[in-house]
Write an enzyme that holds these catalytic residues in place. Structure first.
Site, mmCIF file in Angstrom:
data_model
loop_
_atom_site.group_PDB
_atom_site.id
_atom_site.type_symbol
_atom_site.label_atom_id
_atom_site.label_comp_id
_atom_site.label_asym_id
_atom_site.label_seq_id
_atom_site.Cartn_x
_atom_site.Cartn_y
_atom_site.Cartn_z
ATOM 1 N N MET A 1 0.854 -1.191 0.000
ATOM 2 C CA MET A 1 0.000 0.000 0.000
ATOM 3 C C MET A 1 0.885 1.234 0.000
ATOM 4 O O MET A 1 1.886 1.285 0.702
ATOM 5 C CB MET A 1 -0.899 0.004 1.222
ATOM 6 N N CYS A 2 0.500 2.211 -0.776
ATOM 7 C CA CYS A 2 1.275 3.440 -0.849
ATOM 8 C C CYS A 2 0.366 4.645 -0.969
ATOM 9 O O CYS A 2 -0.797 4.532 -1.331
ATOM 10 C CB CYS A 2 2.192 3.426 -2.072
ATOM 11 N N GLY A 3 0.949 5.783 -0.674
ATOM 12 C CA GLY A 3 0.346 7.047 -1.058
ATOM 13 C C GLY A 3 1.142 7.554 -2.237
ATOM 14 O O GLY A 3 2.372 7.654 -2.164
#
Length: 592
Positions: A1-3
């Site tokens: 998961m990333c921004g």
């Protein structure tokens, strides 16, 4: 998961790009607390790019840095998971797998056809100066877009801020592309499936709001996840004879047990059980074996054995979350606890009620937070102790005061919801934010506890797939099965714009990742290919708590749930008592 964040702009507009990044940076960084990097690239004589990513380590032996560049200077921002399909690997980070696949071909769509799992991405292909971006076919992860025609610039971000005006959610209708050989902003769309009236409407709205013409390219997927045509007609009497001839009983559990003796019904339940087990299994196993506290120690170069909770479930006590919880028990190590997160919002009390409860702080607390989801949560928790007695379950009661709700709604949640702004978005977003924060007291010992888990299982999608809303009963009664099928298909197609982008932005703000087992591609495809009366039967014969989500209720009964298998559907915003039933859910909220 990333921004992820991407700004495409021309010379002389560096300061505007930096300003937009500084506005978004805090929310982007919260999504990925394990690492953050920015890259500034000159893409060609016309365009510059500012790429940034905040990484939440969820795969591989260590943190994989983003933005990722390959040997040909192609760049990838990847916020996703390969949970199944030919590209899924256990020991390699998905970012590297996807980047290698994209580098190996000039046909980007051929790679997209192979990807199975939730994602949003931004990919810059150096050889042809193309920028690709978009969300998976279901739209499980957030991606926002802003085009500024005055400065001839474009922004893409996982999450933004109310101060960024004119930003919209990228619709999950295909993958978009911008040709950077042109000196002006331009867009093309590669549709996921054969364009229909809904697709055309979305494109027209996009073109109007962005003030850009969108060129429609070839289809990426032909039949994948598309609802089969002409599969569902009105049932013949013999098709539903086994449903119409059920012996009457006030005990819904006896009716479910009776139906499970039917061989075809039992086979369907077994097939669904197998698919749901596969979906839950990969979603609880694909992760580093550390909680959010221990992972900090590991990232500092020290070693630690973590036995804390790594998996949490948003646990209203309803049917959908109960099933996920019982299945997760099969795949989480037996010596680890699983956190069950149950949120309740303070009920306003009168002076007389306060006075009558003065003698007991505990009694006052019980009264204030004695909401429907708390009651069903405790009831299902008790059933779970019977079904899975060897597991340590942490039932977390998150009690939210009106003061705390107002504080965080104004200071944080309003920005995470943006650009959505209805009363429904507000109530669901606030409920989801406090639930995913997972801070409260343990029941029944009443000890303070904040969950250290980094993965949350959510029951999103079950109502859309299995006919769980009251309107499904109304549509069937007035318009028949064909209309119900059409409604179910539309709801699944719209779930990305109604729920998924918003919920992804909300949950990820706590450095946690939401995983949605009911929206696994293989499970969705199976459910869409069975007849509607085989997944739900919301008729007079089967009232609320039985006919809605019938196939799921049968599965719950087979697992061993008794009361829970027959709980009627209750919306999260009403079960947690955050919403005011007198307000119009679709009106713009003046509290955001």
């Amino acid at each position: 998961m990333c921004g992820i964040f991407c700004s495409i702009y021309q010379s002389g507009h560096d300061s505007e790009s930096l300003e937009q990044w500084n506005i978004c940076k805090d929310a982007i960084a919260a999504r990925g607390p394990d690492h953050l990097i920015e890259k500034h690239l000159s893409l060609n004589h016309n365009w510059h790019g500012h790429f940034a990513a905040a990484v939440l380590w969820m795969q591989g032996a260590g943190v994989t840095m983003q933005p990722s560049l390959d040997t040909n200077d192609n760049l990838l921002l990847w916020n996703g998971d390969l949970f199944s399909g030919c590209l899924a690997k256990d020991d390699v980070c998905d970012t590297n797998v996807v980047l290698d696949e994209l580098q190996s071909t000039t046909d980007i769509t051929s790679v997209l056809r192979k990807i199975e799992g939730p994602y949003s991405l931004v990919y810059y292909k150096r050889s042809n100066n193309m920028l690709y971006f978009g969300r998976d076919i279901i739209g499980r992860h957030s991606l926002l877009l802003k085009i500024d025609n005055k400065t001839n610039s474009m922004i893409l971000a996982s999450v933004a801020n109310k101060r960024i005006k004119g930003i919209i959610e990228v619709p999950a209708i295909g993958i978009f592309a911008m040709n950077l050989n042109n000196s002006q902003i331009n867009l093309a769309c590669y549709p996921w499936k054969e364009p229909d009236l809904r697709f055309t409407d979305i494109i027209e709205v996009l073109e109007t709001s962005l003030n850009v013409d969108i060129d429609i390219k070839e289809i990426i997927l032909d039949t994948h996840l598309s609802a089969p045509m002409n599969l569902h007609l009105h049932p013949d009497p013999k098709d539903v004879e086994y449903l119409e001839n059920i012996p009457y009983s006030e005990d819904f559990n006896k009716i479910l047990q009776y139906l499970l003796k039917n061989r075809e019904v039992d086979e369907r339940v077994e097939c669904l059980t197998k698919l749901l087990h596969q979906s839950v299994k990969v979603r609880v196993k694909k992760k580093p074996n550390y909680c959010k506290d221990c992972i900090k120690i590991v990232l500092n170069g020290e070693s630690v054995i973590c036995t804390h909770s790594k998996i949490g479930v948003l646990f209203s006590g309803g049917l959908d979350s109960a099933i996920l919880t019982a299945i997760a028990d099969k795949y989480v190590p037996k010596d680890e606890s699983i956190d069950l997160i149950n949120v309740a919002f303070e009920k306003p009390t009168s002076k007389s009620q306060n006075a009558s409860h003065m003698h007991s702080e505990k009694a006052t607390s019980m009264y204030k937070y004695d909401v429907p989801d708390r009651k069903t949560g405790r009831q299902t928790y008790t059933e779970l102790l019977r079904i899975c007695p060897s597991r340590k379950w942490n039932f977390i009661e998150c009690n939210i005061t009106q003061v705390e709700l107002q504080l965080y709604r104004a200071s944080r949640i309003c920005d995470l919801l943006h650009p959505l702004c209805t009363i429904l978005d507000e109530s669901l977003g606030c409920a989801m934010w406090f639930a995913s924060r997972a801070k409260g007291v343990l029941y029944p010992v009443n000890e303070s506890y904040e969950s250290p888990c980094r993965i949350l299982l959510l029951g999103i999608g079950a109502d859309e797939l299995f006919g769980g809303y009251m309107r499904h009963r109304t549509i069937l009664r007035h318009k028949g099965w064909d209309a119900l099928v059409q409604e179910l298909n539309i709801e699944l197609a719209r779930i990305s714009e109604r729920n998924l982008g918003r919920d992804d932005r909300i949950v990820s703000d706590h450095g946690k990742q939401s995983r949605l087992p009911y929206l696994d591609e293989n499970l969705v495809k199976y459910v869409q290919n069975i007849k509607p009366w085989e997944r739900c039967y919301p008729t007079e014969k089967m009232p609320s708590g039985l006919g809605d989500k019938l196939l799921l209720r049968l599965l719950a009964c087979k697992i061993g749930f008794q009361c829970t298998a027959n709980f009627p559907k209750r919306a999260f915003q009403f079960g947690s008592r955050i919403a005011n039933g007198k307000e119009n859910a679709n009106s713009v909220s003046n509290r955001l």
